[in-house]
Design a protein around this motif. Structure first.
Motif: not given
Length: 96
Positions: A25, A29-34, A36-38
């Motif tokens: 990532p 921010g992208e790491s946390f979004q990924a 949360a999605t997982n």
């Protein structure tokens, strides 16, 4: 049983692609979004497995595995939340 070095090396080379990340990532921010999605997808899978088990379409072993995975995910998320709150509180205690 004797394992030759070449056999061990072949096994290592075969397993190495599974150990390397596919993509990195760009930012946190992208790491946390990924994550949360997982997390949400994992909970939805567990819910679907539980529903299938209630009507007799899923194996009880699969239900136990799904519940254990969701329990681990929830514990991880709550631990992460606690650490973030603790870090925020430490920052707020710092003198300016």
């Amino acid at each position: 049983m004797v394992i030759q070095a070449t056999q061990a090396q072949r096994g290592y080379i075969a397993a190495k692609p599974a150990l390397t990340p596919t993509q990195k990532p760009a930012n946190a921010g992208e790491s946390f979004q990924a994550a949360a999605t997982n997390f949400a997808a994992g909970l939805q899978e567990t819910e679907a497995t539980a529903k299938a088990a209630m009507v007799g379409k899923a194996d009880p072993h699969a239900l136990v595995m799904a519940l254990t995975q969701s329990e681990l995910a929830i514990e991880t998320a709550s631990t992460l939340r606690d650490k973030v709150v603790e870090a925020y509180q430490e920052i707020m205690r710092m003198p300016v």
